[in-house]
Enzyme design. Structure first.
Site, mmCIF file in Angstrom:
data_model
loop_
_atom_site.group_PDB
_atom_site.id
_atom_site.type_symbol
_atom_site.label_atom_id
_atom_site.label_comp_id
_atom_site.label_asym_id
_atom_site.label_seq_id
_atom_site.Cartn_x
_atom_site.Cartn_y
_atom_site.Cartn_z
ATOM 1 N N LYS A 153 -0.610 7.130 10.765
ATOM 2 C CA LYS A 153 0.640 6.438 11.078
ATOM 3 C C LYS A 153 1.245 7.016 12.359
ATOM 4 C CE LYS A 153 2.079 5.370 6.314
ATOM 5 N NZ LYS A 153 2.049 3.913 6.477
ATOM 6 N N ARG B 140 -3.093 1.191 -3.033
ATOM 7 C CA ARG B 140 -3.848 0.275 -3.884
ATOM 8 C C ARG B 140 -5.113 0.939 -4.431
ATOM 9 N NH1 ARG B 140 -4.291 -3.937 0.987
ATOM 10 N NH2 ARG B 140 -2.319 -2.860 1.418
HETATM 11 N N1 BES Z 1 3.161 3.641 1.908
HETATM 12 C C1 BES Z 1 2.797 2.593 2.783
HETATM 13 C C2 BES Z 1 3.737 1.389 2.696
HETATM 14 C C3 BES Z 1 5.161 1.603 3.166
HETATM 15 C C4 BES Z 1 5.532 1.252 4.455
HETATM 16 C C5 BES Z 1 6.126 2.083 2.316
HETATM 17 C C6 BES Z 1 6.840 1.409 4.871
HETATM 18 C C7 BES Z 1 7.439 2.247 2.737
HETATM 19 C C8 BES Z 1 7.791 1.905 4.021
HETATM 20 C C9 BES Z 1 1.388 2.099 2.457
HETATM 21 O O1 BES Z 1 0.518 3.058 1.980
HETATM 22 C C10 BES Z 1 0.811 1.577 3.732
HETATM 23 O O2 BES Z 1 0.607 2.360 4.617
HETATM 24 N N2 BES Z 1 0.555 0.281 3.795
HETATM 25 C C11 BES Z 1 0.012 -0.317 4.967
HETATM 26 C C12 BES Z 1 -0.952 -1.376 4.530
HETATM 27 C C13 BES Z 1 -1.870 -1.836 5.631
HETATM 28 C C14 BES Z 1 -2.793 -0.726 6.040
HETATM 29 C C15 BES Z 1 -2.669 -3.005 5.124
HETATM 30 C C16 BES Z 1 1.162 -0.890 5.801
HETATM 31 O O3 BES Z 1 2.205 -1.222 5.237
HETATM 32 O O4 BES Z 1 1.022 -0.974 7.009
HETATM 33 MN MN MN Z 2 -0.451 4.108 3.545
#
Ligand code: BES
Ligand code: MN
Ligand code: ZN
Length: 498
Positions: free
Chosen positions: A278, A352
């Site tokens: 991230k 997931r």
């Molecule tokens: N924990 C994150 C989702 C999230 C984002 C929670 C912002 C709270 C605030 C999750 O694990 C994630 O990173 N999801 C990705 C999915 C993508 C890789 C398909 C996302 O949201 O970008």
């Molecule tokens: Mn994530």
């Protein structure tokens, strides 16, 4: 917090701060506030006539009274009178308690004159007033070393003012509200703790402590046991980490051999994204990626206190998601607990993966229904903002039941569609399924990924990425952990138990 119910008129309450909740009614002092106005020496009426207090939601005015018994009197707005319900009363109590906290009064009394309550009965009043008070009074200074003497005193006492004939019902509601508030407070504390303290092992210890207090059977699988179970998806997420994962199971038995409700919570104690790392901006918020797990533990606290007549299983797959030389790579293929193979195309779609193993593990309990909660996708914030959580599932009646629990809890949810077309987006060239369907409809494809591991039970999934925590202070809620969906889970269980 010491909670009491005092019988009598609001203005008779002996308190440093009396908070009275009032809906939007027009530009005249409502008749039912005449006694209160007299107590203040007529300070309230001009606030109405001058339009300085209209009853709009979260509006707050305060007057000082010469002499007792209530030394300060405040009015809190509840918004449109026809919309008054449990949510507006809870919110008004929270605004009052949060003000008491910032004023440093240490205690407050709270009243909603019966004319202003809409359909909220005395038991609901007792319940949601306590929930709101604990919500508004919440603070966390365990990790501040400054002199406690220099800080504002905590809100140590909360009194609900009611008439003597409704007092027994209010007290009954207070007992429910006290339990739900305790679960909510536990969830918020776990959410707020930093990830170097709130590790998978810490979540497990919290579960074990709940088990000791309330007599739940608690099973904690360590890394070796997780390997023996064949939880290849959870292990893949943990691969890059120096910290061991845990798989936590709590079992409450309140109804013999009846099929249990299973609650599953995403327990990612920190989500860096892994190799699909991230950006640094706001990455610290990813300590909240265990909010689903916190809500499960919060709901188990409520269950332990109230002992409803049903069986509940709480399940938490927990690890952090770290990059490193051993970390799982985009394009790796792993075998999940169910036996399905997963192509990991994005290591940031880790929630997931850990949930997939939990959703197939719960099958052994032959659950009546399974609810999962997860801060699963940033996409849900684009879709629904920070106002409601998304719900998806394989059973319309269950989705409606979850929606109603959310209304009762003041933690609203809204359904997203699970059309078959979305399922196609998770198709892998090499494995049974891939762990990301890309950007379009990412909350729904995430839901569909989970559904690949759901087998033989009614299931609903809550995506709480937009609601579990908040970046801004608001009158009823401090910035930070919101404890969502601990109270929704609690309402769901209590309503089911009858
Ligand atoms: N924990 C994150 C989702 C999230 C984002 C929670 C912002 C709270 C605030 C999750 O694990 C994630 O990173 N999801 C990705 C999915 C993508 C890789 C398909 C996302 O949201 O970008
Ligand atoms: Mn994530
Ligand atoms: Zn995550």
């Amino acid at each position: 917090m010491n909670i009491t119910v005092i019988a009598g008129a609001p203005e008779a309450a002996e308190t440093p701060l009396l908070v009275v909740a009032v809906p939007k009614l027009g530009k005249a002092l409502p008749a039912s506030l005449a006694g209160l106005d007299a107590h203040t020496g007529g300070l309230l009426a001009p606030l109405f006539t001058a339009g300085e207090f209209t009853g709009a939601r979260d509006e707050f005015v305060l007057v000082h009274v010469a002499g007792g018994p209530a030394r300060k009197v405040a009015l809190v707005g509840m918004g449109r009178a026809e919309d008054v319900g449990r949510t507006s009363v809870r919110r008004a109590a929270a605004v009052g308690a949060r003000k008491a906290r910032s004023l440093g009064t240490g205690q407050l009394a709270f009243a909603v004159p019966v004319e202003f309550r809409g359909a909220v009965g005395p038991a609901d009043l007792g319940q949601v007033a306590v929930e709101g008070a604990e919500q508004g009074a919440w603070t966390f200074d365990e990790l501040k070393s400054s002199d406690p003497e220099e800080r504002k005193p905590p809100v140590g006492a909360f009194a609900i003012v009611a008439s003597s004939d409704e007092e027994p019902e209010v007290r009954r509601g207070v007992d429910i509200g006290t339990a739900i508030a305790a679960g909510h407070v536990l969830a918020r504390r776990l959410q707020f703790l930093p990830p170097n303290q709130c590790t998978p092992a810490y979540l497990a210890d919290t579960a074990v402590a709940l088990g000791k207090t309330y007599g739940f059977a608690v099973t904690v699988l360590d890394k070796a046991a997780i390997e023996a179970e064949g939880m290849g998806a959870l292990l893949a997420v943990n691969q890059g980490s120096a910290t061991e994962p845990r798989f936590i199971v709590l079992e409450y038995k309140g109804a013999g051999n009846a099929a249990p409700v299973a609650l599953v919570g995403k327990g990612i104690t920190f989500d860096t994204g892994g190799i699909s790392i991230k950006p640094a901006q706001a990455m610290e918020e990813m300590k909240y990626d265990m909010s689903g797990a916190a809500a499960v533990l919060g709901a188990m606290e409520v269950v332990g206190r109230l002992r409803p007549t049903l069986n509940v299983v709480g399940v938490i797959p927990s690890t952090d998601n770290m990059p490193g030389g051993r970390a799982v790579r985009p394009s790796d293929v792993v075998k999940a607990h169910s036996g399905k193979t997963v192509e990991i195309v994005n290591t940031d779609a880790e929630g997931r993966l850990v949930l997939a193993d939990a959703l197939s593990y719960v099958k052994r309990f032959k659950p009546a229904v399974v609810l999962d909660a997860a801060t699963l996708t940033g996409g849900v914030i684009l879709a629904l903002g920070h106002t409601v959580s998304a719900v998806m599932g394989n059973d319309e009646a269950l989705i409606e039941e979850v929606r109603r629990a959310g209304e009762r809890a003041g933690e609203r949810v809204w359904p997203l569609p699970m059309y078959d077309e979305y399922r196609e987006l998770n198709k892998s060239d090499i494995a049974d399924v891939k762990n990301s369907g890309g950007r379009p409809a990412q909350s729904i494809t995430a839901g569909w990924f989970l559904r690949e591991f759901v087998d033989g039970y009614a299931w609903a999934h809550l995506d709480v990425a937009g609601t579990a925590y908040t970046g801004n202070d608001s009158p009823p809620l401090a910035k930070g952990p919101a404890g969502v969906p601990a109270r929704l889970f609690a309402e769901f269980l209590l309503t089911r138990a009858g």
